[in-house]
Design a protein around this motif. Structure first.
Motif, PDB file in Angstrom:
ATOM      1  N   LEU A 136       0.878  -1.224  -0.107  1.00  0.00           N
ATOM      2  CA  LEU A 136      -0.002   0.142   0.026  1.00  0.00           C
ATOM      3  C   LEU A 136       0.909   1.429   0.076  1.00  0.00           C
ATOM      4  O   LEU A 136       0.459   2.054  -0.725  1.00  0.00           O
ATOM      5  N   ALA A 137       1.811   1.258   0.689  1.00  0.00           N
ATOM      6  CA  ALA A 137       2.733   2.355   1.030  1.00  0.00           C
ATOM      7  C   ALA A 137       3.317   2.740  -0.415  1.00  0.00           C
ATOM      8  O   ALA A 137       3.490   3.806  -0.847  1.00  0.00           O
ATOM      9  N   GLU A 138       3.936   1.705  -1.135  1.00  0.00           N
ATOM     10  CA  GLU A 138       4.515   1.860  -2.404  1.00  0.00           C
ATOM     11  C   GLU A 138       3.401   2.542  -3.666  1.00  0.00           C
ATOM     12  O   GLU A 138       3.761   3.355  -4.102  1.00  0.00           O
ATOM     13  N   VAL A 139       2.074   2.123  -3.635  1.00  0.00           N
ATOM     14  CA  VAL A 139       1.114   2.695  -4.412  1.00  0.00           C
ATOM     15  C   VAL A 139       1.063   4.234  -4.083  1.00  0.00           C
ATOM     16  O   VAL A 139       0.848   5.061  -4.859  1.00  0.00           O
ATOM     17  N   PHE A 140       0.767   4.297  -2.852  1.00  0.00           N
ATOM     18  CA  PHE A 140       0.643   5.769  -2.196  1.00  0.00           C
ATOM     19  C   PHE A 140       1.861   6.554  -2.783  1.00  0.00           C
ATOM     20  O   PHE A 140       1.486   7.937  -2.972  1.00  0.00           O
ATOM     21  N   GLU A 141       2.789   6.190  -2.522  1.00  0.00           N
ATOM     22  CA  GLU A 141       3.974   6.959  -2.791  1.00  0.00           C
ATOM     23  C   GLU A 141       4.134   7.379  -4.367  1.00  0.00           C
ATOM     24  O   GLU A 141       4.465   8.370  -4.725  1.00  0.00           O
ATOM     25  N   GLY A 142       3.571   6.239  -5.124  1.00  0.00           N
ATOM     26  CA  GLY A 142       3.737   6.522  -6.720  1.00  0.00           C
ATOM     27  C   GLY A 142       2.724   7.890  -6.915  1.00  0.00           C
ATOM     28  O   GLY A 142       2.946   8.339  -7.992  1.00  0.00           O
ATOM     29  N   LEU A 143       1.576   7.748  -6.163  1.00  0.00           N
ATOM     30  CA  LEU A 143       0.640   9.011  -6.561  1.00  0.00           C
ATOM     31  C   LEU A 143       1.445  10.344  -6.222  1.00  0.00           C
ATOM     32  O   LEU A 143       0.744  11.158  -6.844  1.00  0.00           O
ATOM     33  N   GLN A 144       2.333  10.459  -5.261  1.00  0.00           N
ATOM     34  CA  GLN A 144       2.935  11.641  -5.057  1.00  0.00           C
ATOM     35  C   GLN A 144       3.756  12.181  -6.131  1.00  0.00           C
ATOM     36  O   GLN A 144       4.355  13.529  -6.091  1.00  0.00           O
ATOM     37  N   ASP A 145       4.059  11.583  -7.110  1.00  0.00           N
ATOM     38  CA  ASP A 145       4.773  12.016  -8.290  1.00  0.00           C
ATOM     39  C   ASP A 145       3.865  13.002  -8.888  1.00  0.00           C
ATOM     40  O   ASP A 145       4.197  13.849  -9.839  1.00  0.00           O
ATOM     41  N   ARG A 146       2.753  13.029  -8.801  1.00  0.00           N
ATOM     42  CA  ARG A 146       1.751  14.093  -9.366  1.00  0.00           C
ATOM     43  C   ARG A 146       1.581  15.260  -8.559  1.00  0.00           C
ATOM     44  O   ARG A 146       0.731  16.118  -8.992  1.00  0.00           O
ATOM     45  N   THR A 147       2.095  15.480  -7.445  1.00  0.00           N
ATOM     46  CA  THR A 147       1.779  16.501  -6.417  1.00  0.00           C
ATOM     47  C   THR A 147       3.070  16.880  -5.813  1.00  0.00           C
ATOM     48  O   THR A 147       3.940  15.939  -5.366  1.00  0.00           O
ATOM     49  N   ASP A 148       2.939  18.123  -5.195  1.00  0.00           N
ATOM     50  CA  ASP A 148       4.068  18.396  -4.302  1.00  0.00           C
ATOM     51  C   ASP A 148       3.700  17.741  -2.744  1.00  0.00           C
ATOM     52  O   ASP A 148       4.675  18.066  -1.865  1.00  0.00           O
ATOM     53  N   ASP A 149       2.548  17.694  -2.500  1.00  0.00           N
ATOM     54  CA  ASP A 149       2.184  17.091  -1.230  1.00  0.00           C
ATOM     55  C   ASP A 149       2.648  15.568  -1.095  1.00  0.00           C
ATOM     56  O   ASP A 149       2.055  14.877  -1.833  1.00  0.00           O
ATOM     57  N   SER A 150       3.603  15.273  -0.321  1.00  0.00           N
ATOM     58  CA  SER A 150       4.060  13.839  -0.077  1.00  0.00           C
ATOM     59  C   SER A 150       3.468  13.023   0.675  1.00  0.00           C
ATOM     60  O   SER A 150       3.609  11.647   0.880  1.00  0.00           O
ATOM     61  N   GLU A 151       2.353  13.727   1.565  1.00  0.00           N
ATOM     62  CA  GLU A 151       1.496  12.836   2.382  1.00  0.00           C
ATOM     63  C   GLU A 151       0.156  12.528   2.318  1.00  0.00           C
ATOM     64  O   GLU A 151      -0.452  11.765   3.100  1.00  0.00           O
ATOM     65  N   HIS A 152      -0.478  13.458   1.506  1.00  0.00           N
ATOM     66  CA  HIS A 152      -2.083  13.583   1.529  1.00  0.00           C
ATOM     67  C   HIS A 152      -2.480  13.129   0.301  1.00  0.00           C
ATOM     68  O   HIS A 152      -2.016  13.394  -0.938  1.00  0.00           O
ATOM     69  N   VAL A 153      -3.786  12.421   0.430  1.00  0.00           N
ATOM     70  CA  VAL A 153      -4.536  12.002  -0.793  1.00  0.00           C
ATOM     71  C   VAL A 153      -5.969  12.320  -0.716  1.00  0.00           C
ATOM     72  O   VAL A 153      -6.325  12.617   0.567  1.00  0.00           O
TER      73      VAL A 153
END
Length: 237
Positions: A136-153
């Protein structure tokens, strides 16, 4: 010998990617067999299907095509396995006089009318989150490439990740979100600059951001319920 024969019947599994036979290391007994091995058996005995069970299937059944209209069918008739805590469908096989075989699926719902899960099923989901935390952490981290926010979705992004990473697309993750992943709240900008954080909380000035801190969410579920129960037992000794 007889024991080896019985183990083979009970524990052997089909796999469309296997050529012939290999040892079934996952079960520790029996063989894994592919389409060519199954077709050889079916041809030799003049059969059309091998119908077997003893293997959980997400949709309640699975079909391994062996060619020439022959196949191995796996049918698992227990929905929500085990003990009503899982999320798989159950199925039975309807065999007709014309030789066709049709799977009939059924479900044992773990969701209440409002979309929430029973407590037993919710506990099962929490266990799955803890067991799959690195993925899960790997997938969430992959989302952060699209935004400057590294912790929120967003709630929608969280639900999409949960459905895909855990392989449970039929669950209403948006309905489960408040129970599993609380959103981040901030002090309302309407609060006076002089107001303390305590004043803002007491005055109900916290605003829902609509965003989920996924790192905090995973930290909440970093220990499975089974591990917690074991720790409690160890502590009581």
């Amino acid at each position: 010998d007889v024991d080896r024969l019985l183990q083979g019947v009970l524990w052997s599994d089909p796999n469309p990617d296997v050529e012939g036979f290999i040892e079934n290391e996952g079960r520790g007994a029996g063989q894994v067999f592919g389409p060519s091995a199954a077709k050889s058996f079916l041809d030799r005995h003049g059969l059309k299907y091998v119908v077997r069970s003893h293997e959980v299937m997400e949709q309640g059944y699975d079909v391994m095509d062996c060619g020439d209209g022959k196949s191995v069918m796996t049918v698992f008739s227990t929905a929500a396995y085990p003990n009503g805590e899982g999320f798989n469908k159950g199925a039975v096989l309807r065999l007709k006089d014309d030789g066709t075989a049709t799977p009939v699926q059924f479900s044992r719902t773990n969701q209440l009318p409002n979309g929430h899960l029973t407590q037993k099923a919710l506990n099962s989901v929490v266990e799955m989150i803890a067991a799959n935390r690195p993925a899960l952490a790997e997938v969430f981290e992959g989302l952060q490439d699209r935004t400057d926010d590294s912790e929120h979705v967003t709630r929608e992004e969280w639900a999409e990740v949960m459905a895909g990473a855990l392989g449970l697309p039929d669950l209403d993750w948006m309905a489960l979100q408040p129970s599993l992943a609380p959103v981040t709240k901030t002090i309302s900008s309407s609060s006076s600059a002089a107001a303390t954080k305590s004043d803002a909380v007491n005055s109900n000035k916290l605003q829902d951001t609509g965003l989920i801190n996924w790192r905090r969410f995973l930290d909440l579920h970093c220990v499975s319920l089974g591990s917690e129960e074991q720790e409690d037992e160890d502590g009581d000794m």
